[in-house]
Structure formats: structure tokens, C-alpha cells
Design a protein around this motif. Structure first.
Motif, short mmCIF file in Angstrom:
data_model
loop_
_atom_site.label_atom_id
_atom_site.label_comp_id
_atom_site.label_asym_id
_atom_site.label_seq_id
_atom_site.Cartn_x
_atom_site.Cartn_y
_atom_site.Cartn_z
N PHE A 84 2.90 -4.69 4.09
CA PHE A 84 3.23 -4.86 2.67
C PHE A 84 4.72 -4.63 2.47
O PHE A 84 5.25 -3.59 2.88
CB PHE A 84 2.46 -3.84 1.82
CG PHE A 84 0.98 -4.04 1.82
CD1 PHE A 84 0.36 -4.73 0.78
CD2 PHE A 84 0.18 -3.52 2.83
CE1 PHE A 84 -1.02 -4.90 0.76
CE2 PHE A 84 -1.19 -3.68 2.82
CZ PHE A 84 -1.79 -4.37 1.79
N LYS A 98 1.36 -0.57 -3.77
CA LYS A 98 0.94 -1.84 -3.18
C LYS A 98 0.97 -3.00 -4.17
O LYS A 98 1.21 -4.13 -3.77
CB LYS A 98 -0.45 -1.71 -2.56
CG LYS A 98 -0.45 -0.99 -1.24
CD LYS A 98 -1.82 -1.01 -0.61
CE LYS A 98 -1.82 -0.23 0.68
NZ LYS A 98 -3.17 -0.16 1.26
N ASP A 99 0.75 -2.71 -5.45
CA ASP A 99 0.78 -3.80 -6.44
C ASP A 99 2.20 -4.31 -6.67
O ASP A 99 2.39 -5.32 -7.34
CB ASP A 99 0.12 -3.39 -7.75
CG ASP A 99 0.84 -2.28 -8.48
OD1 ASP A 99 1.50 -1.45 -7.82
OD2 ASP A 99 0.74 -2.24 -9.72
N THR A 102 4.14 -7.68 -1.53
CA THR A 102 3.49 -8.89 -1.06
C THR A 102 2.89 -8.58 0.31
O THR A 102 3.60 -8.10 1.20
CB THR A 102 4.49 -10.06 -0.94
OG1 THR A 102 5.01 -10.34 -2.23
CG2 THR A 102 3.83 -11.29 -0.35
N GLY A 115 0.58 -13.10 0.68
CA GLY A 115 0.25 -13.16 -0.74
C GLY A 115 -1.12 -12.60 -1.02
O GLY A 115 -1.90 -12.31 -0.10
N GLU A 116 -1.42 -12.46 -2.29
CA GLU A 116 -2.68 -11.84 -2.73
C GLU A 116 -3.90 -12.61 -2.25
O GLU A 116 -4.88 -12.01 -1.81
CB GLU A 116 -2.67 -11.74 -4.26
CG GLU A 116 -3.61 -10.69 -4.80
CD GLU A 116 -3.27 -9.28 -4.35
OE1 GLU A 116 -4.21 -8.49 -4.17
OE2 GLU A 116 -2.08 -8.95 -4.17
N ARG A 117 -3.85 -13.91 -2.31
CA ARG A 117 -5.01 -14.72 -1.89
C ARG A 117 -5.31 -14.54 -0.40
O ARG A 117 -6.44 -14.38 0.00
CB ARG A 117 -4.76 -16.19 -2.22
CG ARG A 117 -5.95 -17.04 -1.94
CD ARG A 117 -5.76 -18.43 -2.48
NE ARG A 117 -6.93 -19.22 -2.18
CZ ARG A 117 -7.07 -20.46 -2.54
NH1 ARG A 117 -6.12 -21.05 -3.21
NH2 ARG A 117 -8.16 -21.11 -2.23
N TYR A 119 -4.60 -12.00 1.37
CA TYR A 119 -5.08 -10.63 1.55
C TYR A 119 -6.55 -10.52 1.15
O TYR A 119 -7.35 -9.90 1.85
CB TYR A 119 -4.23 -9.67 0.72
CG TYR A 119 -4.59 -8.23 0.85
CD1 TYR A 119 -4.53 -7.56 2.06
CD2 TYR A 119 -4.97 -7.49 -0.26
CE1 TYR A 119 -4.83 -6.23 2.18
CE2 TYR A 119 -5.29 -6.14 -0.16
CZ TYR A 119 -5.22 -5.51 1.07
OH TYR A 119 -5.53 -4.18 1.18
N LEU A 120 -6.92 -11.14 0.05
CA LEU A 120 -8.30 -11.06 -0.42
C LEU A 120 -9.29 -11.85 0.44
O LEU A 120 -10.46 -11.51 0.54
CB LEU A 120 -8.40 -11.54 -1.88
CG LEU A 120 -7.66 -10.66 -2.89
CD1 LEU A 120 -7.69 -11.30 -4.27
CD2 LEU A 120 -8.24 -9.25 -2.93
#
Length: 122
Positions: A84, A98-99, A102, A115-117, A119-120
Motif C-alpha cells: 500500500f 489504508k484508505d 493505493t 487499485g481498490e478493485r 484488491y477486492l
């Protein structure tokens, strides 16, 4: 009287030599730290924009530097590592969370997304 004025004129620089004048107070420190985190975020965004899929963890670390956070675990018998890097400010509290970062996702030591996607979906 002349002796008194002469003594005052000679001793004045000695008396004032230890004076410190502070203008702006704590705001000067805030503006310094403000520009420091802005530069870090801008640099991290620029480096992330030049990443390529398949890069190794080490080559990304060499380019980006030390991550703000680092996670590693196994998923379906494959190592997953997430680095991160701070890229945006969420809170003005002086701490990186963390928010504000990236995530860079690595599977088997190779960069598979960021990116968030990414990671999810790991």
C-alpha cells in the motif's frame, strides 16, 4: 549622558543577539508537512501510473520505495502480497491509513493489478 548613550549603543547588540522572532507559529510546521505529504502522494501516483503488469515485487519496491503498509498471505496455495502506497489524503490527522493508499497486488511475486478493485477481487 554621553557615556550612558555610548554604553547603551555598545551593549544593545549583545543584549539582542539571543532574541528569536517566530512568525506564523505552528502554521509554518503544518505548511511544511502539508507540502511533504503532497509531494509524496504526487510521486507515488506518478510511479504507479508507470507500472506494468508482471513486474516483480522487488522491482516495484525499487521504483516506489518502502510501502506504507504490507500484507502477505496464501490464497489457494499461491502467495498473495499487497503493498500500500499513500496516494490521497482522507484525514488531516498526520497519520497514514489504508484508505489513503493505493494497493498494489502481487500473486506469486508478480504484479497482477492495483487499485481498490484489484484488491477486492484478489
Amino acid at each position: 549622558m554621553k557615556k550612558l548613550l555610548l554604553a547603551a549603543a555598545v551593549s544593545a547588540p549583545l543584549l539582542l543577539s539571543g532574541c528569536v522572532v517566530s512568525v506564523g507559529g505552528d502554521d509554518d510546521y503544518d505548511s511544511y508537512s502539508h507540502s511533504s505529504w503532497q509531494k509524496k502522494e504526487r510521486k507515488n501516483r506518478a510511479h504507479i501510473a508507470s507500472l506494468e503488469l508482471g513486474m516483480s515485487v522487488e522491482s516495484v519496491k525499487n521504483k516506489m520505495g518502502v510501502p506504507d503498509f504490507n500484507e502477505m498471505y496464501n490464497k489457494q496455495d499461491r502467495s498473495v502480497q499487497v503493498l500500500f502506497y499513500r496516494t490521497q489524503r482522507a484525514e488531516g490527522d498526520g497519520a497514514t491509513t489504508k484508505d489513503e493508499c493505493t494497493p498494489l497486488v502481487f500473486k506469486g511475486g508478480a504484479l497482477v493489478g492495483w487499485g481498490e478493485r484489484a484488491y477486492l477481487e484478489m
